[in-house]
Design a protein around this motif. Structure first.
Motif, PDB file in Angstrom:
ATOM      1  N   SER A   1      -0.736 -18.274 -15.261  1.00  0.00           N
ATOM      2  CA  SER A   1      -0.892 -17.106 -16.143  1.00  0.00           C
ATOM      3  C   SER A   1      -1.442 -17.524 -17.503  1.00  0.00           C
ATOM      4  O   SER A   1      -2.357 -16.893 -18.043  1.00  0.00           O
ATOM      5  CB  SER A   1       0.453 -16.405 -16.316  1.00  0.00           C
TER       6      SER A   1
ATOM      7  N   MET B   1      -5.771  -9.692 -16.656  1.00  0.00           N
ATOM      8  CA  MET B   1      -5.662  -9.519 -15.201  1.00  0.00           C
ATOM      9  C   MET B   1      -6.866  -8.819 -14.576  1.00  0.00           C
ATOM     10  O   MET B   1      -7.377  -9.290 -13.541  1.00  0.00           O
ATOM     11  CB  MET B   1      -4.377  -8.756 -14.866  1.00  0.00           C
TER      12      MET B   1
ATOM     13  N   TRP C   1      -3.477 -11.430  -9.050  1.00  0.00           N
ATOM     14  CA  TRP C   1      -2.108 -11.409  -9.553  1.00  0.00           C
ATOM     15  C   TRP C   1      -1.458 -12.758  -9.315  1.00  0.00           C
ATOM     16  O   TRP C   1      -1.665 -13.402  -8.282  1.00  0.00           O
ATOM     17  CB  TRP C   1      -1.257 -10.329  -8.866  1.00  0.00           C
TER      18      TRP C   1
ATOM     19  N   ARG D   1       3.688 -13.075 -19.494  1.00  0.00           N
ATOM     20  CA  ARG D   1       3.344 -11.993 -18.570  1.00  0.00           C
ATOM     21  C   ARG D   1       2.382 -10.998 -19.210  1.00  0.00           C
ATOM     22  O   ARG D   1       1.443 -10.522 -18.563  1.00  0.00           O
ATOM     23  CB  ARG D   1       4.619 -11.287 -18.113  1.00  0.00           C
TER      24      ARG D   1
ATOM     25  N   PHE E   1      -1.046 -12.572 -19.490  1.00  0.00           N
ATOM     26  CA  PHE E   1      -1.758 -12.574 -18.213  1.00  0.00           C
ATOM     27  C   PHE E   1      -2.281 -11.184 -17.869  1.00  0.00           C
ATOM     28  O   PHE E   1      -3.441 -11.034 -17.466  1.00  0.00           O
ATOM     29  CB  PHE E   1      -0.861 -13.080 -17.084  1.00  0.00           C
TER      30      PHE E   1
END
Length: 278
Positions: A220, A207, A213, A200, A203
């Motif tokens: 990701s 981003m 998203w 996470r 990513f």
């Protein structure tokens, strides 16, 4: 909706929906709704939400867990947390199609606060699906995949590293007790938590450049790989471990002692540090 999880105006679209809950999990969701209402009641509960794979429609029976967030009228007390623990145990034991239940508790003042606007507020507005009560998303802004959002969601990775190292050390036999073997469940739980957080964070690092998203672990890792090819295989490893936890200490060492500190430093350099919490 257009590509990359954005709506037609370029804002992050809410990723879950009651319509996407797989049929196998519908009884679980119905029971959660009923038992939350009974356990907390309108005097304590403002609203309740689902998040994770079940409202996204990607849950796998016997593998996926049930993730819930409860917004209370006031800040949660020890009694509230005890009630949430009992709710987790009751739901987990009643439904074999879920593998664990997690209940997050927050006061509405916290969820709507300026400090949490681009972290917990964004989480409720974009990643949570309403289950009970008035939707707090109506009191929150719309969100774009900006550097500010990246900073406030995952700009505190460095704070997790000492805890991860302590947990790995505690799960590793030492010379004073050479026959001690850490329970496999401890290592598996650590590997799952570490790997999911790293994917996470990897990513959200990219981003704003990816301009979108996703909660998909593979997507990701691949979005990250485009911008950091030298670290691509480590991030793909993290994504694989997030899906299938490991008890291999060598793998955990790669993630915790190599990828994680590099990622924390790079994140700070690109987006800055998350605003400190009390």
């Amino acid at each position: 909706m257009i590509s990359n999880g954005l709506d037609e105006d370029g804002y992050i679209a809410r990723e879950g929906s009651p319509d996407r809950v797989p049929a196998e999990f519908a009884p679980v969701v119905d029971a959660a709704r009923e038992r939350i209402a009974t356990a907390f009641g309108p005097a304590r509960l403002h609203s309740a939400y689902l998040y994770g794979s079940i409202p996204r429609g990607t849950a796998i029976p016997g593998v996926s867990d049930l993730d819930l967030l409860l917004a209370l009228h006031r800040e949660p007390t020890p009694d509230d947390h005890a009630e949430a623990d009992a709710l987790e145990a009751t739901l987990d034991s009643a439904f074999p199609q879920i593998k664990g239940v997690g209940v997050l508790l927050f006061g509405t003042d916290t969820l709507l606060s300026e400090l949490e606007r681009y972290d917990l507020g964004w989480f409720v507005a974009c990643l949570c699906t309403p289950l009970l009560g008035e939707d707090l998303a109506e009191q929150l802004p719309r969100y774009r995949p900006t550097s500010l959002l990246a900073r406030e969601t995952n700009g505190d990775l460095a704070l997790a590293l000492p805890r991860w190292r302590e947990r790995l050390a505690a799960a590793t036999p030492n010379s004073a007790a050479p026959d001690a073997i850490a329970p496999d469940a401890d290592l598996a739980a650590l590997s799952r938590a570490v790997s999911r957080r790293l994917v996470r964070t990897g990513f959200t690092l990219v981003m704003p450049r990816w301009n979108g998203w996703t909660s998909d672990l593979t997507a990701s890792a691949e979005a990250f790989a485009v911008h950091y090819p030298d670290r691509a295989e480590q991030m793909r490893l993290a994504a694989a471990v997030a899906r299938t936890p490991t008890i291999d200490r060598a793998v955990l060492a790669v993630l915790i002692d190599d990828l994680a500190p590099w990622l924390a430093a790079e994140y700070t350099a690109v987006h800055g540090e998350k605003a400190p919490r009390p």
